[in-house]
Scaffold this active site. Structure first.
Site, short mmCIF file in Angstrom:
data_model
loop_
_atom_site.label_atom_id
_atom_site.label_comp_id
_atom_site.label_asym_id
_atom_site.label_seq_id
_atom_site.Cartn_x
_atom_site.Cartn_y
_atom_site.Cartn_z
N GLU A 154 -6.45 4.83 7.87
CA GLU A 154 -6.19 6.26 7.65
C GLU A 154 -7.42 6.93 7.04
OE1 GLU A 154 -2.58 5.58 5.50
OE2 GLU A 154 -1.65 4.90 7.35
N ASN B 284 0.87 -1.17 0.00
CA ASN B 284 0.00 0.00 0.00
C ASN B 284 0.91 1.23 0.00
OD1 ASN B 284 -1.83 2.02 0.44
ND2 ASN B 284 -2.15 1.54 2.61
N TRP B 285 0.95 1.91 -1.13
CA TRP B 285 1.89 3.03 -1.25
C TRP B 285 1.37 4.32 -0.62
CZ3 TRP B 285 3.74 2.40 -7.06
CH2 TRP B 285 4.59 1.28 -7.13
N LYS B 286 0.13 4.33 -0.22
CA LYS B 286 -0.46 5.54 0.39
C LYS B 286 -0.18 6.75 -0.53
CE LYS B 286 0.50 3.40 4.79
NZ LYS B 286 0.37 3.50 6.22
N GLY C 148 2.57 1.83 10.61
CA GLY C 148 3.55 2.90 10.44
C GLY C 148 4.27 3.27 11.73
N HIS D 228 -9.34 1.54 4.78
CA HIS D 228 -8.04 1.64 5.45
C HIS D 228 -8.19 2.55 6.67
CE1 HIS D 228 -3.87 2.58 6.30
NE2 HIS D 228 -3.57 1.46 5.65
N GLY E 38 2.78 -1.30 4.15
CA GLY E 38 2.95 0.09 3.78
C GLY E 38 4.42 0.41 3.53
N GLY E 39 5.09 0.93 4.56
CA GLY E 39 6.45 1.44 4.44
C GLY E 39 7.42 0.51 3.71
N SER F 209 3.32 -2.61 10.24
CA SER F 209 4.77 -2.70 10.44
C SER F 209 5.34 -4.06 10.01
CB SER F 209 5.15 -2.36 11.88
OG SER F 209 4.82 -1.01 12.15
N GLU G 286 -5.64 -5.00 10.40
CA GLU G 286 -4.54 -4.05 10.63
C GLU G 286 -4.79 -3.28 11.92
OE1 GLU G 286 -2.46 -2.98 6.68
OE2 GLU G 286 -4.09 -1.58 7.00
#
Ligand code: PEP
Length: 251
Positions: free
Chosen positions: A98, A9-11, A174, A96, A234-235, A213, A168
């Site tokens: 966020e 997930n590149w956000k 993150g 998601h 993500g990251g 994470s 999640e």
């Protein structure tokens, strides 16, 4: 038998030029994943979807990070499902944390979006998870159960057969604070049992991912859990080297 799934997930990251570079570099990885019966994908921003679709392997899943549930109309700033389909996009991340936190994405909104996705034979990756306060108050199952039930209420077992659910925990996204693999297994199992209660035996076909994470160093431990069918990352999905390491570590 559920195929493993590794989805980045590149956000709100990567210019289209950077997405193109990643897409080209990921081609051999998509081949490697396919040979090992693993589904591999990324979720770029809307503006990079067409680029990644064009330059990545055809075997790479390309997921949008959101969609609107209406086909068209006066919804400034939104993107509809037919617009995504025109570019060959048939996976969408829904709910998601966020978006739940910053964009008022409620269970009902998630439900409306998934209804439209199922009607279009598309695949939602439905994200669920509790906040730190809810985790500390031992409310994880109450919160996650409600998200699963309200988000998916009224659908049929045929609708949900290709659905992906991602557990999640918000406190681990993150932050570098991982949920233990025991927590991931316990809640992914709980999600599957909730799905079984709602839809019957199709629950054994629905993939349940862990996200929060996930890094090359811990991905294997999560994916060794019987009810964890993959990871939403993500990251660690942003750099091709780390994305490659994630994949190689679960082969
Ligand atoms: C995510 O964005 O869904 C996520 C899990 O992020 P990270 O891997 O960076 O925690």
């Amino acid at each position: 038998m559920r195929r493993k799934l590794l989805l980045g997930n590149w956000k709100m990251n990567k210019l289209a030029s950077e997405a193109k570079e990643f897409a080209i570099a990921s081609r051999p990885l998509a081949e490697l994943a396919k040979k090992n019966n693993i589904d591999l994908g990324v979720g770029p921003t809307y503006l990079s979807l067409a680029t990644v679709k064009e330059f990545a392997s055809k075997d790479m899943i390309v997921a949008a990070q959101n969609c609107h549930y209406k086909e068209s109309g006066a919804y400034t700033g939104e993107v509809s499902i037919p617009m995504l389909k025109e570019f060959g996009i048939d996976w969408v991340i829904i709910g998601h944390s966020e978006r739940r936190a910053y964009d008022n994405e409620t269970n009902q909104k998630c439900h409306d979006k998934m209804a439209a996705l199922f009607a279009n034979k598309m695949v939602p990756v439905y994200c669920v998870g509790e906040t730190l306060a809810e985790f500390e108050a031992l409310k994880t199952k109450e919160v996650v159960g409600k998200q699963v039930r309200e988000g998916l209420e009224g659908f049929t077992s045929e609708d949900v057969k290709d659905l992906v659910v991602a557990y999640e925990p918000v406190w681990s996204i993150g932050t570098g604070k991982n949920a233990s693999s025991a927590i991931a297994q316990d809640i992914c199992h709980f999600v599957r049992e909730t799905l079984r209660d709602m839809f019957g035996k199709v629950a054994d076909e629905i993939r349940v991912l862990y996200g929060g994470s996930v890094k090359p160093v811990n991905v294997k431990e999560y994916l060794s859990c019987p009810d964890v069918d993959g990871a939403l990352v993500g990251g660690a999905s942003l750099k091709i080297e780390s994305y490659e390491e994630l994949l190689r570590n679960i082969l």
